[in-house]
Design a protein around this motif. Sequence first.
Motif, PDB file in Angstrom:
ATOM      1  N   ASP A  52      22.801 -11.266 -11.399  1.00 29.78           N
ATOM      2  CA  ASP A  52      21.452 -10.922 -11.603  1.00 29.78           C
ATOM      3  C   ASP A  52      20.779 -11.700 -12.791  1.00 29.78           C
ATOM      4  O   ASP A  52      19.451 -11.175 -13.107  1.00 29.78           O
ATOM      5  CB  ASP A  52      21.153  -9.406 -11.698  1.00 29.78           C
ATOM      6  N   SER A  53      21.216 -12.370 -13.420  1.00 30.22           N
ATOM      7  CA  SER A  53      20.617 -13.336 -14.409  1.00 30.22           C
ATOM      8  C   SER A  53      20.177 -14.634 -13.862  1.00 30.22           C
ATOM      9  O   SER A  53      20.609 -15.067 -12.751  1.00 30.22           O
ATOM     10  CB  SER A  53      21.669 -13.357 -15.576  1.00 30.22           C
ATOM     11  N   ASP A  54      19.385 -15.541 -14.450  1.00 31.82           N
ATOM     12  CA  ASP A  54      18.721 -16.850 -14.024  1.00 31.82           C
ATOM     13  C   ASP A  54      19.536 -17.880 -14.055  1.00 31.82           C
ATOM     14  O   ASP A  54      20.073 -18.031 -15.387  1.00 31.82           O
ATOM     15  CB  ASP A  54      17.433 -17.004 -14.740  1.00 31.82           C
ATOM     16  N   ILE A  55      19.640 -18.577 -12.937  1.00 30.73           N
ATOM     17  CA  ILE A  55      20.427 -19.775 -13.145  1.00 30.73           C
ATOM     18  C   ILE A  55      19.203 -21.088 -12.873  1.00 30.73           C
ATOM     19  O   ILE A  55      18.482 -20.909 -11.844  1.00 30.73           O
ATOM     20  CB  ILE A  55      21.363 -20.116 -11.985  1.00 30.73           C
ATOM     21  N   ASP A  56      19.119 -22.201 -13.822  1.00 28.66           N
ATOM     22  CA  ASP A  56      18.102 -23.027 -13.572  1.00 28.66           C
ATOM     23  C   ASP A  56      18.750 -24.318 -12.941  1.00 28.66           C
ATOM     24  O   ASP A  56      19.796 -24.933 -13.490  1.00 28.66           O
ATOM     25  CB  ASP A  56      17.620 -23.425 -14.875  1.00 28.66           C
ATOM     26  N   LEU A  57      18.033 -24.762 -11.969  1.00 31.66           N
ATOM     27  CA  LEU A  57      18.372 -25.947 -11.249  1.00 31.66           C
ATOM     28  C   LEU A  57      17.759 -27.012 -11.528  1.00 31.66           C
ATOM     29  O   LEU A  57      16.437 -26.924 -11.337  1.00 31.66           O
ATOM     30  CB  LEU A  57      18.738 -25.541  -9.617  1.00 31.66           C
ATOM     31  N   ASP A  58      17.880 -28.039 -11.926  1.00 31.46           N
ATOM     32  CA  ASP A  58      17.071 -29.438 -11.862  1.00 31.46           C
ATOM     33  C   ASP A  58      17.826 -30.539 -11.343  1.00 31.46           C
ATOM     34  O   ASP A  58      18.894 -31.352 -12.149  1.00 31.46           O
ATOM     35  CB  ASP A  58      16.920 -29.607 -13.427  1.00 31.46           C
ATOM     36  N   LEU A  59      17.749 -30.777 -10.071  1.00 25.71           N
ATOM     37  CA  LEU A  59      18.413 -31.784  -9.372  1.00 25.71           C
ATOM     38  C   LEU A  59      17.623 -32.839  -8.659  1.00 25.71           C
ATOM     39  O   LEU A  59      16.580 -32.563  -8.471  1.00 25.71           O
ATOM     40  CB  LEU A  59      19.187 -30.851  -8.305  1.00 25.71           C
ATOM     41  N   ARG A  60      18.413 -33.906  -8.179  1.00 22.48           N
ATOM     42  CA  ARG A  60      17.969 -34.927  -7.332  1.00 22.48           C
ATOM     43  C   ARG A  60      18.748 -35.144  -6.242  1.00 22.48           C
ATOM     44  O   ARG A  60      19.983 -35.247  -6.239  1.00 22.48           O
ATOM     45  CB  ARG A  60      17.815 -36.159  -8.115  1.00 22.48           C
ATOM     46  N   LEU A  61      18.172 -34.871  -4.963  1.00 23.25           N
ATOM     47  CA  LEU A  61      18.898 -35.224  -3.720  1.00 23.25           C
ATOM     48  C   LEU A  61      18.754 -36.605  -3.247  1.00 23.25           C
ATOM     49  O   LEU A  61      17.463 -37.116  -3.023  1.00 23.25           O
ATOM     50  CB  LEU A  61      18.769 -34.206  -2.759  1.00 23.25           C
ATOM     51  N   GLU A  62      19.630 -37.439  -3.123  1.00 22.10           N
ATOM     52  CA  GLU A  62      19.483 -38.951  -2.430  1.00 22.10           C
ATOM     53  C   GLU A  62      20.306 -38.971  -1.112  1.00 22.10           C
ATOM     54  O   GLU A  62      21.613 -38.529  -1.145  1.00 22.10           O
ATOM     55  CB  GLU A  62      19.989 -39.752  -3.596  1.00 22.10           C
ATOM     56  N   ALA A  63      19.840 -39.340  -0.163  1.00 18.31           N
ATOM     57  CA  ALA A  63      20.196 -39.609   1.222  1.00 18.31           C
ATOM     58  C   ALA A  63      21.146 -41.072   0.994  1.00 18.31           C
ATOM     59  O   ALA A  63      20.597 -42.080   0.587  1.00 18.31           O
ATOM     60  CB  ALA A  63      19.254 -40.031   2.410  1.00 18.31           C
ATOM     61  N   VAL A  64      22.363 -40.875   1.209  1.00 20.82           N
ATOM     62  CA  VAL A  64      23.087 -42.099   1.253  1.00 20.82           C
ATOM     63  C   VAL A  64      24.046 -42.310   2.755  1.00 20.82           C
ATOM     64  O   VAL A  64      23.808 -41.616   3.606  1.00 20.82           O
ATOM     65  CB  VAL A  64      24.183 -42.148  -0.121  1.00 20.82           C
ATOM     66  N   ALA A  65      24.768 -43.563   2.646  1.00 16.72           N
ATOM     67  CA  ALA A  65      25.114 -43.856   3.948  1.00 16.72           C
ATOM     68  C   ALA A  65      26.145 -42.444   4.785  1.00 16.72           C
ATOM     69  O   ALA A  65      26.120 -42.243   5.930  1.00 16.72           O
ATOM     70  CB  ALA A  65      26.033 -44.877   3.996  1.00 16.72           C
ATOM     71  N   GLU A  66      26.725 -41.773   3.877  1.00 19.76           N
ATOM     72  CA  GLU A  66      27.781 -40.967   4.259  1.00 19.76           C
ATOM     73  C   GLU A  66      27.326 -39.367   4.239  1.00 19.76           C
ATOM     74  O   GLU A  66      28.105 -38.526   4.491  1.00 19.76           O
ATOM     75  CB  GLU A  66      29.112 -41.193   3.661  1.00 19.76           C
ATOM     76  N   VAL A  68      24.751 -36.825   1.734  1.00 16.25           N
ATOM     77  CA  VAL A  68      23.446 -36.636   0.726  1.00 16.25           C
ATOM     78  C   VAL A  68      24.169 -36.494  -0.784  1.00 16.25           C
ATOM     79  O   VAL A  68      25.014 -35.501  -0.952  1.00 16.25           O
ATOM     80  CB  VAL A  68      22.732 -35.293   0.905  1.00 16.25           C
ATOM     81  N   LEU A  69      24.019 -37.272  -1.901  1.00 15.69           N
ATOM     82  CA  LEU A  69      24.420 -37.251  -3.298  1.00 15.69           C
ATOM     83  C   LEU A  69      23.298 -36.253  -4.005  1.00 15.69           C
ATOM     84  O   LEU A  69      22.383 -36.512  -3.831  1.00 15.69           O
ATOM     85  CB  LEU A  69      24.499 -38.717  -3.825  1.00 15.69           C
ATOM     86  N   VAL A  70      24.248 -35.428  -4.490  1.00 16.82           N
ATOM     87  CA  VAL A  70      23.372 -34.339  -5.284  1.00 16.82           C
ATOM     88  C   VAL A  70      23.658 -34.524  -7.045  1.00 16.82           C
ATOM     89  O   VAL A  70      24.874 -34.592  -7.232  1.00 16.82           O
ATOM     90  CB  VAL A  70      23.535 -32.978  -5.012  1.00 16.82           C
ATOM     91  N   THR A  71      22.540 -34.728  -7.499  1.00 18.25           N
ATOM     92  CA  THR A  71      22.871 -35.070  -9.158  1.00 18.25           C
ATOM     93  C   THR A  71      22.147 -34.139 -10.050  1.00 18.25           C
ATOM     94  O   THR A  71      20.851 -33.888  -9.529  1.00 18.25           O
ATOM     95  CB  THR A  71      22.853 -36.495  -9.733  1.00 18.25           C
ATOM     96  N   GLY A  72      22.140 -33.776 -11.258  1.00 20.33           N
ATOM     97  CA  GLY A  72      21.319 -33.128 -11.940  1.00 20.33           C
ATOM     98  C   GLY A  72      22.151 -32.140 -12.923  1.00 20.33           C
ATOM     99  O   GLY A  72      23.446 -32.118 -12.973  1.00 20.33           O
ATOM    100  N   THR A  73      21.378 -31.115 -13.493  1.00 22.07           N
ATOM    101  CA  THR A  73      21.910 -30.142 -14.275  1.00 22.07           C
ATOM    102  C   THR A  73      21.628 -28.495 -13.673  1.00 22.07           C
ATOM    103  O   THR A  73      20.653 -28.389 -13.257  1.00 22.07           O
ATOM    104  CB  THR A  73      21.206 -30.205 -15.858  1.00 22.07           C
ATOM    105  N   VAL A  74      22.709 -27.801 -14.173  1.00 19.10           N
ATOM    106  CA  VAL A  74      22.638 -26.455 -13.846  1.00 19.10           C
ATOM    107  C   VAL A  74      22.936 -25.817 -15.117  1.00 19.10           C
ATOM    108  O   VAL A  74      23.824 -26.247 -15.791  1.00 19.10           O
ATOM    109  CB  VAL A  74      23.719 -26.002 -12.910  1.00 19.10           C
TER     110      VAL A  74
END
Length: 205
Positions: A52-66, A68-74
């Motif tokens: 029940d505590s907060d989790i901050d997501l700051d992510l970038r999703l990029e479509a690639v050939a195979e 979706v690549l997800v990068t960023g911070t949690v």
Amino acid sequence: MSDQRLRTHSAVTPFVLDIRSLGRRAGSMAQVHRTVSVDRSIGLDLIAIPSDSDIDLDLRLEAVAEGVLVTGTVSGDTAGQCARCLEPLGGTVNVFLTELFAYPDSVTDQTTDADDIHRISDDQLDLEQAVIDAVGLDLPMVPLCRDDCRGLCPDCGVRLDNADPEHHHEKIDPRWAALQDLVTDGDPATDGDAAATDTGPDTSR
């Protein structure tokens, strides 16, 4: 390249993202900036992001050939206890996430074991396990309130950092324990009385 926002499907889990608007054209991108909350702790036994505590997501999703690549911070606040003295402790965890989510009909999907890669299902990807793994790997297995924490006294359990510098307990070598019992079980007063009444042989005859 397109840059767009994606939505979570909180009815399922706050970490599920609908990627239909992202499309599959390589290079398409989307940003995810949000704060989510989960109903269970994420981390290790002695330290974790509490439920029940907060989790901050700051992510970038990029479509690639195979997929979706997800990068960023949690990131999120942590709570736990010192592994030595058991005192409560808190802090923050900030991890960098890099995960590929494979399309269901991709070569990666067809040639990779089920547990070795994340997969996209019904145009959705679920970040929860990736977040759990990343946070668990970043947190210390043996969290300490400080590096030189002295822990607890093994005899009485008092926190040694708060104890008197001369704090110690008398210990008897177990090899001598039986002899010590014999000594303490004896009654010196009784022994002395017996010796006092023993006046030697009767010489009155």
